[in-house]
Scaffold this active site. Structure first.
Site: not given
Ligand code: ADP
Ligand code: MG
Length: 569
Positions: A429, A286-292
């Site tokens: 970035d 859970t980042g400030k810009e997105s949730v994965v």
């Molecule tokens: P943000 O803009 O919130 O930083 P990121 O794309 O960096 O978003 O994703 C946040 C985190 O989610 C990453 O640090 C990673 O741990 C995980 N993540 C994102 N994309 C993937 C992916 N395709 N496979 C595995 N982990 C991912």
């Protein structure tokens, strides 16, 4: 002569009347006097029933008598009817002995059998009617058999109603008080206001606070809370509860606070429902810009998605938009004149589009990065870098041997050059947080803000990336780490002189000249890179396939779910 005679006669009559009154009074007085006065020390006169003295008393008495009479009648009636039913029981019981002995008994038994049959048919009908209905209809009122003679089918339910949860430890600790609020006798008498008992009671009530209130599990210890503290906690809990409710309502209406708003839920639900995804496991970041989120892939357009997928859901935090405008404004693929006037919901889709386009372009030139599977509004499904729901570690956190770290450095340098020279992109970035280490390889992620090299600030962004990467590898004691300036020149093929701020100033100057030159040759640049053919084609195929599955990209869903517009400012 006549007048005085008349006057006289009247006076006379009056006199006679007075005399009569006086006489009656005298007789009464004599009567009273003749009754002997009771001695104050004697027995009180015995009166069997008190004589009501005023009209209201009389009426009240009559009313209460009426009530009693009615009540008695009711009791008698019920008793009579119960007696009748008991009689039926007795008759049926007697039936075993001689079934044909009594005509009334036979008639009643037959009636009961008939009623039971009738009820069975009714129940069957009821089942049939309710079979495919979400709301069931009860035929209970049409049943003929008295509940007392029904089979035991409803008994369980009744038992359930009577169910009382087992007493908790707390309840057991508190004694049961008499009516006067005391318990025990003599020296051991304890009132309900006893400090210890109140304390325990308060602690027990604390356990009933809403689950959001972390009261802990105090059942196993003898916890006591004084009234003042309990009241404070209660007030705090109530206030928190209200705040939580308000917050929940607010969150439900925006993508900003929580990613899982109604729109996102609908998109994810449709993806799973249509088999594009097998299931969604849970969030991995859970980042400030997105949730994965992590998900298991399904099938789309006859193609099988990777077994494990990552779903990136972009947030619409207002501040982020303000900061990120610069990554869109100068990128001719995405800059729109009315960018600032657009609905934020539509703007967040740009991040999905941008990340998709950048990942696709990077993939095309062999940069290790996630493979885009589906983009639906602000929800991006891509391949998962990692295994068994465990995302690959970031370069920042991974523990690597010296040789592996050296390898990671060399790979990163190579990838940076490919991104710039072949993909014609600048990550913008790039740092140890957006690089994953998986299967002895560097994987580049988080490219939604990556810009074309024609972007007015592309070189500045690139220099920033160079600075962050060289300082990271230096901190890990890697050999042969260049200075940011050296790396920048190496990647761009430029020969900008100077160091630090001077170097930045030179980069800016060069950028400006380049931009002016770009304006002249804009047509060439845009033709070459505006919306890669590869990207457009794959996107179109996927969008068509989603359309076929009913996951259209139309605005109607958005409008159906439209709420108050949010301002970017
Ligand atoms: P943000 O803009 O919130 O930083 P990121 O794309 O960096 O978003 O994703 C946040 C985190 O989610 C990453 O640090 C990673 O741990 C995980 N993540 C994102 N994309 C993937 C992916 N395709 N496979 C595995 N982990 C991912
Ligand atoms: Mg990131």
């Amino acid at each position: 002569m006549e007048g005085p005679v008349i006057v006289f006669s009247y006076r006379h009559i009056n006199t006679i009347h007075k005399t009569m009154e006086e006489q009656t009074a005298l007789i009464n007085q004599t009567k009273i006097d003749s009754v002997p006065k009771p001695s104050p020390w004697g027995k009180p006169p015995q009166q069997s029933t008190p004589i009501p003295s005023c009209l209201q008393d009389v009426m009240n008495e009559q009313l209460s008598e009426d009530f009693i009479e009615k009540e008695q009648k009711n009791v008698l009636d019920t008793f009579e009817s119960e007696k009748k039913e008991v009689d039926v029981d007795a008759l049926i019981a007697a039936a075993g002995a001689d079934e044909t002995a009594d005509d009334e008994l036979m008639a009643r038994m037959l009636q009961l059998e008939y009623d039971k049959q009738n009820d069975e048919e009714l129940l069957a009908k009821e089942k049939l009617v309710n079979k495919h209905q979400k709301v069931s209809i009860s035929f209970e009122n049409y049943r003929s058999v008295h509940p007392a003679y029904r089979d035991d089918e409803d008994k369980e339910e009744e038992d359930d109603d009577d169910y009382e949860p087992p007493k908790s430890e707390w309840d057991k600790k508190s004694p049961s008080f008499k009516k006067n609020g005391t318990v025990g006798s003599g020296k051991n008498v304890v009132t309900k206001h006893d400090k210890v008992i109140c304390g325990r009671k308060n602690a027990s009530k604390l356990m009933d606070f809403p689950p959001e209130f972390h009261s802990g599990d105090g059942e196993s210890m003898d916890m006591q809370l004084n009234n003042r503290i309990y009241n404070k906690l209660k007030r705090h809990s109530d206030a928190e509860n209200k705040r939580h409710q308000r917050l929940h309502e607010k969150k439900e209406h925006s993508t900003a606070g929580q990613v899982m708003d109604a729109r996102t839920r609908l998109i994810l639900y449709k993806l799973v429902n249509n088999g594009v995804l097998d299931s969604i496991s849970g969030s991995i970041s859970t980042g400030k810009e997105s949730v994965v989120f992590h998900a298991y892939g399904g099938e789309l357009n006859g193609e099988t998605l990777p077994k494990e997928c990552a779903i990136k859901v972009y947030k619409t935090t207002l501040n982020e938009f303000k900061n990120r405008g610069k990554y869109v404004d100068g990128d001719h693929r995405f800059s729109r004149d009315d960018f600032k006037k657009q609905n934020p919901r539509k703007i967040i889709r740009i991040w999905g589009e941008k990340e998709t386009a950048n990942l696709n372009r990077m993939k095309k030139f062999g940069v290790p990065c996630p493979h885009v599977q589906v983009l639906k509004k602000h929800v991006l499904v891509m391949s998962f870098i990692g295994k068994d729901m465990q995302p690959a570690p970031k370069l920042k956190t991974v523990k690597l041997s010296t040789a592996d770290m050296q390898d990671a450095f060399e790979q990163t340098m190579k990838i940076m050059k490919t991104i710039h020279r072949d993909c014609k992109l600048v990550h913008a970035d790039l740092s140890e947080f957006n690089i994953l280490w998986y299967q002895d390889k560097i994987w580049i992620i988080d490219v939604s803000q990556a810009v074309e090299i024609t972007h007015p600030a592309a070189l500045e962004f690139l220099f920033r990336d160079c600075k962050s990467m060289t300082s990271f590898f230096q901190s890990r004691d890697v050999h042969g780490v260049p200075t940011p300036e050296e790396l920048f020149n190496d990647i761009t093929g430029l020969e900008i002189q100077g160091e630090g701020l001077e170097f930045v100033a030179q980069v800016q100057r060069f950028q400006k000249e380049k931009n002016e030159e770009c304006l002249v040759h804009q047509t060439t640049y845009t033709k070459e890179y505006a919306f890669d053919y590869f990207f457009e084609k794959s996107q179109k195929e996927r969008a068509d396939a989603l359309d076929k599955l009913g996951i259209s990209d139309g605005e109607d869903e958005d409008e159906a779910l439209e709420e108050e517009p949010e301002d970017i400012e």
